[in-house]
Write a protein that holds these residues in place. Structure first.
Motif, mmCIF file in Angstrom:
data_model
loop_
_atom_site.group_PDB
_atom_site.id
_atom_site.type_symbol
_atom_site.label_atom_id
_atom_site.label_comp_id
_atom_site.label_asym_id
_atom_site.label_seq_id
_atom_site.Cartn_x
_atom_site.Cartn_y
_atom_site.Cartn_z
ATOM 1 N N UNK A 49 95.778 46.586 38.673
ATOM 2 C CA UNK A 49 96.245 45.837 37.503
ATOM 3 C C UNK A 49 97.381 46.528 36.766
ATOM 4 N N UNK A 50 97.762 47.747 37.185
ATOM 5 C CA UNK A 50 98.771 48.470 36.407
ATOM 6 C C UNK A 50 100.101 47.736 36.382
ATOM 7 N N UNK A 51 100.464 47.063 37.456
ATOM 8 C CA UNK A 51 101.721 46.307 37.420
ATOM 9 C C UNK A 51 101.638 45.184 36.393
ATOM 10 N N UNK A 56 102.957 42.756 31.272
ATOM 11 C CA UNK A 56 102.435 42.225 30.012
ATOM 12 C C UNK A 56 103.044 42.933 28.818
ATOM 13 N N UNK A 57 103.252 44.241 28.935
ATOM 14 C CA UNK A 57 103.888 44.999 27.862
ATOM 15 C C UNK A 57 105.311 44.487 27.627
ATOM 16 N N UNK A 58 106.030 44.253 28.717
ATOM 17 C CA UNK A 58 107.403 43.756 28.604
ATOM 18 C C UNK A 58 107.430 42.352 28.008
ATOM 19 N N UNK A 59 106.473 41.518 28.412
ATOM 20 C CA UNK A 59 106.421 40.161 27.874
ATOM 21 C C UNK A 59 106.058 40.172 26.389
ATOM 22 N N UNK A 60 105.198 41.118 25.987
ATOM 23 C CA UNK A 60 104.864 41.271 24.560
ATOM 24 C C UNK A 60 106.124 41.567 23.762
ATOM 25 N N UNK A 61 106.964 42.465 24.288
ATOM 26 C CA UNK A 61 108.227 42.766 23.612
ATOM 27 C C UNK A 61 109.006 41.484 23.348
ATOM 28 N N UNK A 62 109.125 40.643 24.355
ATOM 29 C CA UNK A 62 109.886 39.405 24.192
ATOM 30 C C UNK A 62 109.296 38.506 23.126
ATOM 31 N N UNK A 63 107.985 38.319 23.163
ATOM 32 C CA UNK A 63 107.355 37.421 22.183
ATOM 33 C C UNK A 63 107.454 37.986 20.772
ATOM 34 N N UNK A 64 107.236 39.305 20.646
ATOM 35 C CA UNK A 64 107.287 39.917 19.322
ATOM 36 C C UNK A 64 108.688 39.846 18.733
ATOM 37 N N UNK A 65 109.709 40.166 19.532
ATOM 38 C CA UNK A 65 111.079 40.145 19.014
ATOM 39 C C UNK A 65 111.505 38.726 18.683
ATOM 40 N N UNK A 66 111.123 37.764 19.510
ATOM 41 C CA UNK A 66 111.470 36.364 19.197
ATOM 42 C C UNK A 66 110.828 35.933 17.883
ATOM 43 N N UNK A 67 109.576 36.332 17.662
ATOM 44 C CA UNK A 67 108.929 36.004 16.391
ATOM 45 C C UNK A 67 109.638 36.698 15.225
ATOM 46 N N UNK A 68 109.916 37.988 15.378
ATOM 47 C CA UNK A 68 110.492 38.763 14.281
ATOM 48 C C UNK A 68 111.888 38.272 13.919
ATOM 49 N N UNK A 254 95.896 30.567 30.597
ATOM 50 C CA UNK A 254 95.182 31.663 29.944
ATOM 51 C C UNK A 254 95.595 32.984 30.579
ATOM 52 N N UNK A 255 96.222 33.890 29.819
ATOM 53 C CA UNK A 255 96.655 35.164 30.400
ATOM 54 C C UNK A 255 95.468 36.068 30.699
ATOM 55 N N UNK A 256 95.621 36.921 31.691
ATOM 56 C CA UNK A 256 94.595 37.904 32.012
ATOM 57 C C UNK A 256 94.703 39.089 31.062
ATOM 58 N N UNK A 257 93.568 39.570 30.599
ATOM 59 C CA UNK A 257 93.548 40.739 29.719
ATOM 60 C C UNK A 257 94.026 41.969 30.481
ATOM 61 N N UNK A 258 94.845 42.797 29.834
ATOM 62 C CA UNK A 258 95.276 44.068 30.413
ATOM 63 C C UNK A 258 94.862 45.200 29.480
ATOM 64 N N UNK A 259 94.826 46.420 30.034
ATOM 65 C CA UNK A 259 94.331 47.584 29.293
ATOM 66 C C UNK A 259 95.421 48.218 28.448
ATOM 67 N N UNK A 260 96.015 47.405 27.591
ATOM 68 C CA UNK A 260 97.082 47.859 26.710
ATOM 69 C C UNK A 260 96.960 47.038 25.431
ATOM 70 N N UNK A 261 96.674 47.710 24.325
ATOM 71 C CA UNK A 261 96.619 47.010 23.052
ATOM 72 C C UNK A 261 98.020 46.629 22.590
#
Length: 268
Positions: A49-51, A56-68, A254-261
């Motif tokens: 699941x590390x990939x 998921x971390x990279x996609x979080x960046x996109x969603x967070x920056x678009x929101x901000x 539904x996205x799969x949970x990953x081990x990164x908060x």
């Protein structure tokens, strides 16, 4: 288990796997050596699941920056622990929403420094800059960033996958607090951080292997420890969750949970 931007002090040693290069390999980039591929492949064999964590971390960046840059109206970004440039870097996402956005990238990895020109392709209306500095020296970051950012106006502090490279939790919290103290009301803090509370034993085994065979070593933290980084801010919904579950794009299933908060907080 991993993160997107190194916070250690390793140089460009081709004999030891390095986080920035392995992360680039997992994301499908080309800026890595054979040792990075070998360690990356072993980690993947232990914890497939590390990939997905990296993506998921990279996609979080996109969603967070678009929101901000969008709903929150932030026009300034301080991206600490930048990592190697890839598709859709912070300035590209922010300036797509608001061309006048100003972005300062910060990393202390010499390899990232050699690729920093790719991070400086600003829109004419905005600005980008790159600082070769360490997350553990927030005062130096703030002094240099003030040449591009106006600290009397809201700033989004992006700390994705970088605090895990500061093993002393007190020192990591102090750095975050210093940065938050320097920005006004309406500023935001975005963090992603690896954890052993998600991902099971395979994640723990992969992290042990990493810390024995690569640099810089990683410190996982609990949800409660991550929450303390957000002291003095108001956590946005849905709070501290697997970064894949933070405001997933509608219509993507539904996205799969990953081990990164992942979480974002607003300074009131």
């Amino acid at each position: 288990m991993s993160g997107s931007g190194p916070g250690g002090t390793a140089g460009m040693d081709e004999s030891v796997a390095h986080n920035a290069r392995v992360w680039n390999y997992w994301l499908g980039g080309k800026d890595y050596y054979a040792v990075d591929r070998a360690v990356g492949d072993h980690v993947t064999s232990v914890y497939p699941a590390i990939r997905e964590v990296a993506r998921a971390d990279r996609a979080f960046l996109g969603r967070a920056v678009r929101y901000l840059a969008g709903e929150a109206g932030v026009r300034q970004f301080l991206d600490i622990g930048t990592g190697l440039p890839t598709a859709d870097n912070t300035h590209e996402i922010a300036q797509r929403v608001a061309p006048e956005s100003r972005i300062v990238y910060v990393d202390n990895d010499p390899l990232v420094l050699t690729h920093a020109r790719a991070l400086l392709t600003s829109s004419p209306e905005g600005a980008t800059d790159y600082l070769h500095a360490d997350v553990r020296d927030p005062d130096a970051i703030l002094r240099a960033a003030a040449e591009t950012l106006d600290f009397t106006r809201p700033v989004a502090i992006m700390m994705l996958g970088v605090l895990n490279f500061v093993p002393d939790t007190g020192r990591a919290r102090s750095a975050v607090r210093r940065l938050l103290d320097a920005v006004p009301s309406g500023s935001h803090l975005a963090v992603t951080h690896p954890t052993l509370e998600l991902g099971g034993e395979a994640n723990a085994e992969a992290m042990r292997f990493w810390n024995e065979n690569a640099t810089p070593p990683i410190t996982a933290r609990t949800r409660d420890e991550v929450a303390r980084f957000f002291g003095g801010t108001e956590l946005l919904e849905p709070g501290i969750v697997s970064c894949a579950l933070w405001r997933p794009d509608p219509g993507t299933g539904a996205p799969a949970e990953v081990a990164q908060f992942g979480a974002v907080g607003r300074k009131p």
